[in-house]
Design an enzyme around this catalytic site. Structure first.
Site, PDB file in Angstrom:
ATOM      1  N   ASN A 113     -29.088  10.110  23.875  1.00 17.22           N
ATOM      2  CA  ASN A 113     -28.149  10.579  22.850  1.00 17.22           C
ATOM      3  C   ASN A 113     -28.441   9.824  21.551  1.00 17.22           C
ATOM      4  OD1 ASN A 113     -25.962  11.034  21.160  1.00 17.22           O
ATOM      5  ND2 ASN A 113     -24.422  10.863  22.774  1.00 17.22           N
TER       6      ASN A 113
ATOM      7  N   CYS B 202     -21.325  12.108  16.226  1.00 20.30           N
ATOM      8  CA  CYS B 202     -22.181  13.117  16.865  1.00 20.30           C
ATOM      9  C   CYS B 202     -22.154  14.459  16.140  1.00 20.30           C
ATOM     10  CB  CYS B 202     -21.755  13.309  18.310  1.00 20.30           C
ATOM     11  SG  CYS B 202     -21.836  11.790  19.282  1.00 20.30           S
TER      12      CYS B 202
ATOM     13  N   HIS C  29     -25.534  19.422  20.573  1.00 20.88           N
ATOM     14  CA  HIS C  29     -25.708  17.980  20.434  1.00 20.88           C
ATOM     15  C   HIS C  29     -26.068  17.412  21.796  1.00 20.88           C
ATOM     16  CE1 HIS C  29     -24.988  13.772  20.097  1.00 20.88           C
ATOM     17  NE2 HIS C  29     -23.846  13.827  20.783  1.00 20.88           N
TER      18      HIS C  29
END
Length: 335
Positions: A292, A114, A262
């Site tokens: 995501n 990430c 993020h």
């Protein structure tokens, strides 16, 4: 010492929209359950065989290159961030170079999950600042849907992730007051297994072992996440690394024009927004529509925010990420 600046942005997501209602038809879940825990309403999944991690990266990169005003021959280096490469090896950087028809420039693959795009940005920033390269293409691309456990067993993780790609051109900037002011990178491997895929791996069970065992209950090759533990660590590290970046540049929270976190979980972003006292115009979230997308989430969100006119010349833009590893990072940018 040169300065580096983002001169082009682009993103690509598959056309195939997968809603929470769609997921409720294949696993024991529902829209309310998913939105309450993650804020996600829908995500994009590739139609198998129509896109790859590389092909999505190529589509995003072409847009970024065009917007930068550069030609392919102007690109000096590639940095490609992903956890879902087309092949175990080689990495997707070289495939991107081939598909774009670039010169035989170097291609570096980043595996920081990430935090991957900010790590890639930091690497590019250093190459630009030292004068080694003038124009660098960085890409974050993820094809995660085909590797998820799309059953009730895996719903805690599988409802979260989506597919997509984002790209940016990082170029030399003579004005020292503009561009990437600083980047800040961290890791803590002590918690590596709290958000992980354990197999296949050279140090453990390899593909041959999985095939030999043929165990339908083997979950080692599906993503695992200790959700509450990850959440608690994320909100702490997000705050730390944002403050670290501001302090390094003698800035205050009040100087932030746009924070792009993020897109891990809308609840994490909302927690950070409240903690820093930022309003809705100062934070950009799109996890509701895309889920995501790991290394692709920040460049997709950054591109969309810029396209919508939410980022203007002279704005202070803060990027921040936290994820598997654990790794976390921030970037402070004067637009």
């Amino acid at each position: 010492m040169y300065q580096s600046k983002i001169t082009g942005l682009g993103y690509y997501v598959p056309d195939n929209v997968v809603t929470n209602e769609d997921l409720s038809k294949i696993m024991d879940t529902n829209d309310e359950w998913i939105q309450e825990r993650t804020g996600i309403q829908e995500r994009r999944h590739v139609i198998k065989g129509e896109d790859t991690t590389t092909s999505m990266g190529v589509k995003a990169a072409r847009i970024a290159i065009e917007r930068s005003g550069l030609a392919n021959e102007d690109i000096d280096f590639i940095v490609f961030a992903t956890i879902s490469p087309d092949y175990y090896f080689p990495g997707p950087g070289v495939s991107l170079q081939k598909e774009l028809g670039l010169r035989t420039v170097g291609a570096l693959d980043i595996r920081n999950q990430c935090s991957g795009f900010i790590y890639a940005l930091s690497v590019a920033d250093q190459f630009i600042k030292t004068g080694m390269y003038k124009n660098i293409l960085i890409v974050g691309s993820e094809l995660q849907s085909i590797g998820l456990d799309m059953t009730t067993r895996g719903r805690g993780v599988s409802v979260i992730f989506g597919d997509g790609a984002g790209a940016a051109i990082i170029s030399r900037e003579e004005d020292a007051t503009k561009g990437v002011l600083s980047t800040h990178l961290h890791s803590e491997g002590e918690h590596a297994k709290e958000l992980s895929v354990l197999a296949p791996g050279m140090g453990g069970r390899w593909v041959t072992d999985i095939l030999k065992d043929n165990d339908p209950n083997d979950e080692s090759y599906f993503p695992y996440m200790n959700g509450q533990f990850v959440f608690k660590n994320a909100v702490v590290r997000f705050s730390e690394v944002i403050n670290e970046g501001l302090k390094a540049n003698n800035l205050e929270v009040s100087d932030i024009n746009m924070l792009i976190p993020h897109q891990a979980n809308l609840r994490i972003s909302q927690f950070i927004q409240k903690k820093f006292g930022l309003n809705d115009y100062q934070v950009f979230n799109n996890i509701q529509k895309y889920g995501n997308t790991t290394a692709a989430s920040i460049p997709i969100a950054l591109t969309q925010a810029w396209e919508l006119g939410k980022i203007k010349e002279g704005d202070l833009v803060v990027l921040a990420a936290f994820g598997s590893g654990f790794t976390w990072a921030s970037a402070i940018i004067k637009w």
